[in-house]
Motif scaffolding. Structure first.
Motif, PDB file in Angstrom:
ATOM      1  N   HIS A 289       0.792  -1.229   0.000  1.00  0.00           N
ATOM      2  CA  HIS A 289       0.000   0.000   0.000  1.00  0.00           C
ATOM      3  C   HIS A 289       0.827   1.283   0.000  1.00  0.00           C
ATOM      4  O   HIS A 289       0.250   2.362  -0.009  1.00  0.00           O
ATOM      5  N   ARG A 290       2.131   1.210   0.021  1.00  0.00           N
ATOM      6  CA  ARG A 290       2.908   2.442   0.083  1.00  0.00           C
ATOM      7  C   ARG A 290       4.149   2.378  -0.816  1.00  0.00           C
ATOM      8  O   ARG A 290       4.728   1.314  -1.040  1.00  0.00           O
ATOM      9  N   ALA A 291       4.527   3.546  -1.294  1.00  0.00           N
ATOM     10  CA  ALA A 291       5.793   3.743  -1.988  1.00  0.00           C
ATOM     11  C   ALA A 291       6.726   4.492  -1.046  1.00  0.00           C
ATOM     12  O   ALA A 291       6.292   5.100  -0.055  1.00  0.00           O
ATOM     13  N   GLU A 292       8.038   4.456  -1.349  1.00  0.00           N
ATOM     14  CA  GLU A 292       9.018   5.093  -0.467  1.00  0.00           C
ATOM     15  C   GLU A 292      10.070   5.838  -1.281  1.00  0.00           C
ATOM     16  O   GLU A 292      10.539   5.342  -2.317  1.00  0.00           O
ATOM     17  N   HIS A 293      10.435   7.023  -0.797  1.00  0.00           N
ATOM     18  CA  HIS A 293      11.581   7.768  -1.316  1.00  0.00           C
ATOM     19  C   HIS A 293      12.656   7.737  -0.239  1.00  0.00           C
ATOM     20  O   HIS A 293      12.388   8.052   0.922  1.00  0.00           O
ATOM     21  N   VAL A 297      21.500  10.896   4.039  1.00  0.00           N
ATOM     22  CA  VAL A 297      22.013  12.070   4.735  1.00  0.00           C
ATOM     23  C   VAL A 297      23.501  11.918   5.023  1.00  0.00           C
ATOM     24  O   VAL A 297      24.288  12.848   4.825  1.00  0.00           O
ATOM     25  N   SER A 298      23.910  10.736   5.486  1.00  0.00           N
ATOM     26  CA  SER A 298      25.326  10.465   5.740  1.00  0.00           C
ATOM     27  C   SER A 298      25.559   8.965   5.695  1.00  0.00           C
ATOM     28  O   SER A 298      24.651   8.174   5.928  1.00  0.00           O
ATOM     29  N   GLY A 299      26.802   8.582   5.381  1.00  0.00           N
ATOM     30  CA  GLY A 299      27.135   7.165   5.272  1.00  0.00           C
ATOM     31  C   GLY A 299      26.896   6.646   3.866  1.00  0.00           C
ATOM     32  O   GLY A 299      26.634   7.400   2.921  1.00  0.00           O
ATOM     33  N   THR A 300      26.995   5.319   3.745  1.00  0.00           N
ATOM     34  CA  THR A 300      26.837   4.648   2.458  1.00  0.00           C
ATOM     35  C   THR A 300      25.746   3.592   2.563  1.00  0.00           C
ATOM     36  O   THR A 300      25.715   2.817   3.527  1.00  0.00           O
ATOM     37  N   ALA A 301      24.857   3.557   1.577  1.00  0.00           N
ATOM     38  CA  ALA A 301      23.764   2.589   1.548  1.00  0.00           C
ATOM     39  C   ALA A 301      23.940   1.635   0.381  1.00  0.00           C
ATOM     40  O   ALA A 301      24.250   2.049  -0.735  1.00  0.00           O
ATOM     41  N   GLU A 314      25.968  10.223   0.366  1.00  0.00           N
ATOM     42  CA  GLU A 314      25.355  11.465   0.837  1.00  0.00           C
ATOM     43  C   GLU A 314      24.772  12.307  -0.306  1.00  0.00           C
ATOM     44  O   GLU A 314      25.397  12.493  -1.344  1.00  0.00           O
ATOM     45  N   ASN A 315      23.513  12.772  -0.087  1.00  0.00           N
ATOM     46  CA  ASN A 315      22.768  13.629  -1.013  1.00  0.00           C
ATOM     47  C   ASN A 315      22.229  12.890  -2.231  1.00  0.00           C
ATOM     48  O   ASN A 315      21.635  13.518  -3.114  1.00  0.00           O
ATOM     49  N   GLN A 316      22.388  11.556  -2.284  1.00  0.00           N
ATOM     50  CA  GLN A 316      21.781  10.785  -3.365  1.00  0.00           C
ATOM     51  C   GLN A 316      20.473  10.161  -2.865  1.00  0.00           C
ATOM     52  O   GLN A 316      20.240  10.023  -1.659  1.00  0.00           O
ATOM     53  N   SER A 317      19.621   9.749  -3.800  1.00  0.00           N
ATOM     54  CA  SER A 317      18.304   9.246  -3.418  1.00  0.00           C
ATOM     55  C   SER A 317      17.828   8.188  -4.395  1.00  0.00           C
ATOM     56  O   SER A 317      18.398   8.013  -5.484  1.00  0.00           O
ATOM     57  N   THR A 318      16.745   7.500  -4.010  1.00  0.00           N
ATOM     58  CA  THR A 318      16.110   6.519  -4.891  1.00  0.00           C
ATOM     59  C   THR A 318      14.637   6.426  -4.536  1.00  0.00           C
ATOM     60  O   THR A 318      14.204   6.864  -3.456  1.00  0.00           O
ATOM     61  N   GLU A 337      22.672   7.158   7.846  1.00  0.00           N
ATOM     62  CA  GLU A 337      21.495   7.947   8.208  1.00  0.00           C
ATOM     63  C   GLU A 337      20.782   8.385   6.941  1.00  0.00           C
ATOM     64  O   GLU A 337      21.402   8.851   5.998  1.00  0.00           O
ATOM     65  N   MET A 338      19.454   8.214   6.935  1.00  0.00           N
ATOM     66  CA  MET A 338      18.685   8.603   5.762  1.00  0.00           C
ATOM     67  C   MET A 338      17.306   9.098   6.165  1.00  0.00           C
ATOM     68  O   MET A 338      16.830   8.845   7.274  1.00  0.00           O
ATOM     69  N   ILE A 339      16.667   9.822   5.249  1.00  0.00           N
ATOM     70  CA  ILE A 339      15.287  10.251   5.407  1.00  0.00           C
ATOM     71  C   ILE A 339      14.425   9.415   4.469  1.00  0.00           C
ATOM     72  O   ILE A 339      14.726   9.303   3.268  1.00  0.00           O
TER      73      ILE A 339
END
Length: 362
Positions: A289-293, A297-301, A314-318, A337-339
């Protein structure tokens, strides 16, 4: 084995260590040794232990345990002179405790043996067998064992101690100003007397108040008269009865891989701050039922999205569409750390379909 409640405040560490050492002799002779605090006032918040005869001028026999008394009864107990507050701390040999459990709470011991005998382990977690563990009767060890055991001893403790069992007790850990106000954090008491402010996250101001406790947390705000501090548990019971989520769920939630903080939410969105410990990962999962952005913020994912696996810094998104299989990992040596911005028609935690999990969760 030394059993200590985790929420007690004992500022003199050396005095506490000396107290524990004083109980060793009686414990080695087969006693369950409790520690009683020499009372400084007639409290109704604590149970009491009546000292019996002296064993070795250090420990004493336990004449009886007394439940939390009324105010009048507490004054009577204090005047007797041989009463101690029950600190809930005890020292015992493992074999002694097992024997006492066999005698006084055999069903609890049996349930624990079954649960641990069939326990499983994944990474750092030992998981008792669920059905046996749930079937175990819930009872305080004081009621189930200690109050029925014959060979009990008590060692008095005369140093400072608080079980921090109420907000008044928490307030007393702070030094008062000339008006008796106590401030923890970003509080400001103006023309106020005997007011306690707990404000670790934002500015909280009182004006012209007396005998108040003001506790501001990310989950809820509590304003209570000092005379009613011991009744806060009734408020919690009412919140639970009304199924208020804040009664059982905090904004900041611990997870095996780290934690998340629900920063904001609306009818069709939720924003979380997520921190993943080095080397940890969330489950391989999807949502109906949900999508995610995700914004780093810091570190590596290390991100798994469908058939893709890629790194974000840092500062990248998906963007994770509804129904897409995904996983978040921290391959680095520092916290990730991420939002996370969730959007959709249903945003509760039970909309998680775990396909693979390192922590044994369904």
């Amino acid at each position: 084995m030394l059993f200590c409640p985790s929420d007690h405040h004992i500022p003199d560490t050396n005095a506490f260590a000396t107290m524990a050492q004083q109980g060793i002799s009686a414990a080695c002779q087969g006693a369950i040794v409790t520690f009683g605090v020499v009372p400084s006032f007639p409290s109704t918040a604590y149970g009491y232990i009546e000292q019996g005869t002296s064993n070795d001028n250090i420990s004493f026999s336990v004449a009886r345990f007394i439940e939390k008394p009324t105010a009048d009864k507490a004054e009577e107990l204090i005047l007797q002179g041989n009463m101690l507050w029950n600190a809930g701390i005890f020292l015992v040999q493992a074999g002694t405790l097992l024997t006492a459990m066999e005698e006084h709470a055999a069903d609890i011991l049996q349930s624990c043996r079954q649960a641990m005998g069939q326990a499983t382990q994944d990474q750092q977690f030992v998981r008792p067998e669920p059905e046996a563990f749930i079937a175990c009767r819930a009872d305080s060890i004081d009621y189930a064992v200690l109050e029925h055991h014959k060979k009990m001893a008590v060692v008095p403790f005369s140093s400072a101690w608080s079980d921090v069992g109420s907000w008044s007790a928490v307030a007393n850990l702070c030094s008062p100003d000339k008006q008796g106000n106590r401030i923890d954090g970003q509080g400001l008491a103006i023309q106020s007397e005997r007011t306690y402010i707990h404000a670790p996250h934002r500015v909280v101001v009182t004006l012209g108040t007396q005998d108040l406790l003001v506790i501001d947390t990310p989950d809820a705000l509590l304003v209570v008269a000092s005379s009613h501090a011991e009744q806060v548990k009734t408020v919690v019971a009412q919140l639970e009865a009304s199924e208020t989520p804040e009664a059982g769920i905090h904004r900041k939630v611990a997870r095996p891989w780290g934690w998340y903080d629900s920063i904001d939410r609306g009818e069709r969105f939720q924003v979380k701050r997520i921190v993943v410990k080095p080397g940890s990962s969330l489950s391989l999962q999807k949502h109906h039922h949900r999508a995610e952005h995700w914004i780093i913020v810091s570190g590596t994912a290390m991100v798994t999205k469908g058939t893709e696996t890629f790194l974000l810094t840092e500062n990248q998104s998906t963007y994770i569409p509804i129904g897409e299989i995904h996983r978040l990992e921290n391959p680095g040596k520092t916290d990730l750390e991420m939002i996370e911005v969730q959007s959709g028609s249903y945003l509760h935690e039970d909309d998680i379909v775990r396909l693979q999990d390192n922590f044994g969760r369904a």
